[in-house]
Enzyme design. Structure first.
Site, PDB file in Angstrom:
ATOM      1  N   GLU A 105     -23.384  -4.161  47.367  1.00 36.42           N
ATOM      2  CA  GLU A 105     -23.427  -5.450  47.853  1.00 36.42           C
ATOM      3  C   GLU A 105     -22.538  -6.279  46.986  1.00 36.42           C
ATOM      4  O   GLU A 105     -21.977  -7.280  47.583  1.00 36.42           O
ATOM      5  CB  GLU A 105     -24.965  -5.996  47.597  1.00 36.42           C
ATOM      6  N   SER A 479     -84.431  16.714  59.550  1.00 36.36           N
ATOM      7  CA  SER A 479     -85.166  17.559  58.485  1.00 36.36           C
ATOM      8  C   SER A 479     -84.548  17.351  57.087  1.00 36.36           C
ATOM      9  O   SER A 479     -85.187  17.836  56.220  1.00 36.36           O
ATOM     10  CB  SER A 479     -85.266  19.065  58.537  1.00 36.36           C
TER      11      SER A 479
END
Length: 780
Positions: A105, A479
């Protein structure tokens, strides 16, 4: 003569003067225009400068940092907020990242004053020669000004303001401060702002662990995040990366050897599905909800960090176990047919459009990729995922869908041209046809000593359905609820050696809250008198009903609340004996842990602490600990006896499949509700209690022979194989007041203790004490 001679030179001189004046005037016009333009430009600059926005957003930088959720050891599992951002100080940014950004950049960033005149001249020359806009001249400071204060429009006015802002920024902040702001603020795609967030998004690692090759990929994103996104456009991203690596090499940031190694390094990106090192979306969402209750909307931008109790290895084991269990069941039930049919036109181009539209609408779900069938016969199927690519599937890869390729297949199940199906990548360019499971499952594991949740999976796929079945699904426990009824029976005078008749019963409607009840055992057999221990191991329904009848449903309803169950969800009828009430897996884990830790009720918790963005502690959990007598809910003798019976469930009962773990300290109870609608297993070791559940969100039958032992138990086993790896076994250790006589355990002396009725042991092994006569009258 004299007058004449003197007049002529004057006329020539005047004409000459006029010509000079005209020339000077003509010459002065451009200069005057230039001067006026310059003055106008200066005036415009001064005016613009006076109207520039204040730099408060930079001078008092407060980034919008999302809420982040972590595992117990700090691995990211989720984040919530519009922006993904992790603030990092400039001194913590590794040189390789700094150099990559500068090379990409603004190589002269530390040499210019915010506007790089050399860069402007170079860019102008390159663009002139290329007759385009090959290079720009925006410095890092100018980009920062644009990011904070300006729109993306391209006008000369905006450029002037951008330059002025850059000069002002340079006048107020140091180069290091400007670079730090840039590295944290710039947008890099996929909701990621700043390089630290992007490093996690694309590579799943912190900045400090990035290689030059990876840093160059990220440095290429500010120019055009969507265009150079490596997950969407890998070709363009690599091309941009190689350019930046070249710039780094030219600038002296990389040696020849480093440059060559970076060019050859293979890149591994984060999988699209997870985006986080640990896949725990249900945990992350649960943590978010808890944080929102405390801090409301602030959580999405204040940078709060939530540390959960989740253990990464345990969570991964739970994920894999649940997925395996669901897929095994789904494959066992067979191929249901295509998801839907697509009308495919004859024109090839129109076909591609129709396929692409169908796949886009269906979407991929994890490993299940959407595809459309182009050709199908018993030997081969050709599918397309769009973009003109056909995938041929043949041989063993068609076994699962073979019945749907038969001419005798029903119209609803038949695989033919236009069918939308799911394919699975099995590696090396090969695929098989599968289907999205309709069945769901849930799993939760907690530390039995303090309730810390070690793993939680709320369903098969979070993206498809965010309903958390661990905490939100109220289902019949079947159960798996019997241990709590047996514990209540021990409290009222029964013993594990008490003999009870496994024989048919017919229950009056008044005692069931409904209609005449003629219950059966799962296997349809009645085996006569047997001990409580044997009855629980073999999950005998008739024995549980007789036990509940003896102690009273009202008493049992009150008693089960000790374990954290909601009494109102367990109506005081005899059907409670078979788990006809409603529970969540979360409740079941809390309840079964009481038997694992010796009788203490600990509350499961999933958030250990919350901090702000700087690490300051805002809240922390203070869990109860097993051993704290204020948390005791049942007598240690009661807990021991139920534990010993539940170990027998594994040793010789309905959960013998768990013996494959080759441990003697495992205990638990299977559960299957009427018509096999819900399948459960609730079990534990001394260290961890875990519960698994399998069923449909809209309850319907799982299958004639589908049980908790066949569906939920395998998930539990797979998880425990990982969670207990290397953990020492915990042998049975009777507490004070319990003695062993032969193969059975008894209370050492009669007398009340912690609410337990006076008990003794008769010579025939039948319970004796204050309730003994009533028990004999009602049960035997």
């Amino acid at each position: 003569m004299t007058d004449t001679n003197t007049r002529r030179p004057r006329r020539k001189s005047a004409a000459k003067t006029n010509r000079v004046r005209l020339g000077l005037t003509l010459l002065a016009i451009p200069f005057a225009a230039a001067l006026a333009a310059g003055l106008l430009a200066v005036f415009a600059l001064l005016l613009a400068n006076d109207r520039l926005p204040p730099l408060d957003a930079l001078l008092d930088y407060r980034p919008r940092i999302p809420l982040r959720v972590y595992t117990a050891d700090g691995q990211l599992i989720g984040e919530f907020g519009e922006e993904r951002r992790t603030f990092v100080h400039i001194e913590d940014v590794p040189p390789v990242v700094r150099n990559a950004v500068l090379a990409a950049e603004d190589t002269r960033f530390f040499d210019h004053v915010g506007v790089d005149l050399v860069g402007v001249a170079r860019a102008a020359l390159v663009n002139l020669l290329a007759r385009g806009t090959e290079q720009g001249a925006s410095t890092i400071t100018m980009q920062l000004a644009r990011e904070f204060f300006l729109s993306s429009e391209r006008t000369y006015t905006r450029k002037i303001v951008e330059i002025l802002l850059a000069l002002r920024i340079e006048d107020n902040l140091s180069k290091e401060q400007i670079f730090e702001l840039y590295l944290n603020q710039i947008y890099l795609g996929k909701r990621s702002y700043g390089f630290a967030a992007a490093s996690q998004t694309y590579f799943g690692k912190p900045l400090a662990r990035l290689s030059p090759a990876e840093a160059a990929v990220l440095a290429g994103l500010p120019k055009a995040p969507s265009r150079f996104n490596p997950m969407v456009n890998p070709g363009r991203a690599i091309e941009r990366q190689r350019y930046i690596l070249g710039r780094m090499h030219e600038a002296g940031f990389l040696s020849d050897a480093e440059h060559k190694a970076a060019l050859e390094e293979p890149l591994v990106f984060m999988p699209v599905r997870t985006e986080y090192p640990v896949h725990a979306p249900y945990v992350a969402e649960l943590a978010r909800q808890l944080a929102f209750d405390l801090y409301r909307e602030e959580i999405y931008s204040a940078g709060l960090k939530i540390y959960t109790t989740i253990l990464p290895q345990d969570q991964q084991a739970a994920n894999e176990a649940l997925e395996r269990g669901v897929l095994d069941y789904d494959r066992r039930r067979g191929f249901r047919g295509p998801e839907r049919m697509i009308a495919l036109p004859a024109d090839a181009g129109a076909v591609e459009e129709a396929v692409a539209a169908a796949i886009d609408e269906a979407g991929d779900v994890g490993q299940f990729l959407a595809a459309v069938v182009l050709e199908a016969d018993p030997k081969r199927v050709v599918v397309s995922r769009g973009r003109g690519r056909a995938i041929e599937i043949a041989g063993d890869a068609l076994k699962f869908v073979a019945p749907a390729l038969s001419p005798r297949a029903s119209a609803a199940r038949r695989l033919e041209r236009g069918a939308l199906v799911r394919i699975i990548d099995t590696g090396k360019g090969r695929y098989t046809i599968g289907q999205l499971p309709e069945v769901q499952a849930a799993f939760v594991a907690v530390d039995a000593r303090d309730g810390a949740v070690r793993a939680l999976v709320g369903g098969f796929d979070f993206e498809r359905n965010k309903f958390n079945r661990v905490t939100q699904a109220w289902r019949q426990p079947g159960s798996s609820f019997k241990p709590f009824i047996y514990s209540a029976a021990l409290e009222k005078g029964f013993m594990t050696s008490t003999v009870i008749n496994d024989a048919p019963v017919l229950i009056d409607p008044a005692r069931t809250g409904g209609q005449l009840w003629d219950p059966k055992n799962y296997d349809g057999k009645f085996e006569g008198p047997m001990t409580m221990r044997s009855a629980l191991a073999r999950s005998k329904n008739m024995v549980s009903i007789r036990l509940l009848d003896a102690i009273g449903p009202q008493y049992a309803q009150d008693y089960v609340s000790r374990f954290g169950f909601d009494a109102e969800r367990h109506p005081p009828f005899l059907t409670m004996a078979l788990g006809a009430g409603s529970v969540t897996p979360w409740q079941m884990a809390r309840g079964i842990a009481v038997f694992a830790n010796g009788g203490y009720r600990i509350e499961p918790y999933i958030v250990s602490r919350i901090t702000d963005s700087s690490g300051r502690l805002l809240a922390s959990a203070h869990p109860g600990q097993a051993g704290d007598e204020s948390l005791r809910v049942i007598d240690p003798r009661n807990a021991f006896l139920v534990d010993s019976m539940l170990r027998d469930v594994v040793r010789m009962g309905t959960a013998t499949r768990a013996r494959s773990l080759k441990r003697s300290d495992l205990a638990g109870k299977t559960g299957t509700t009427n018509d096999s609608i819900d399948a459960w297993f609730a079990g534990y070791s001394a260290q961890v209690a875990a519960v698994s559940w399998v069923g449909f969100d809209q309850p319907h039958k799982l299958g004639d022979r589908e049980t908790g032992g066949g569906l939920a138990l395998p998930i539990w086993i797979d998880y425990m194989a990982s969670a207990l790896k290397g953990a020492p076994e915990q042998p049975l250790a009777p507490p004070q007041g319990v003695v062993r006589v032969g193969d059975e355990y008894y209370y050492a002396e009669s007398g009340p203790g912690h609410g337990i009725a006076s008990l003794g042991v008769a010579e025939d092994g039948v319970a004796a004490g204050e309730d003994a006569d009533r028990i004999r009258d009602q049960v035997f």
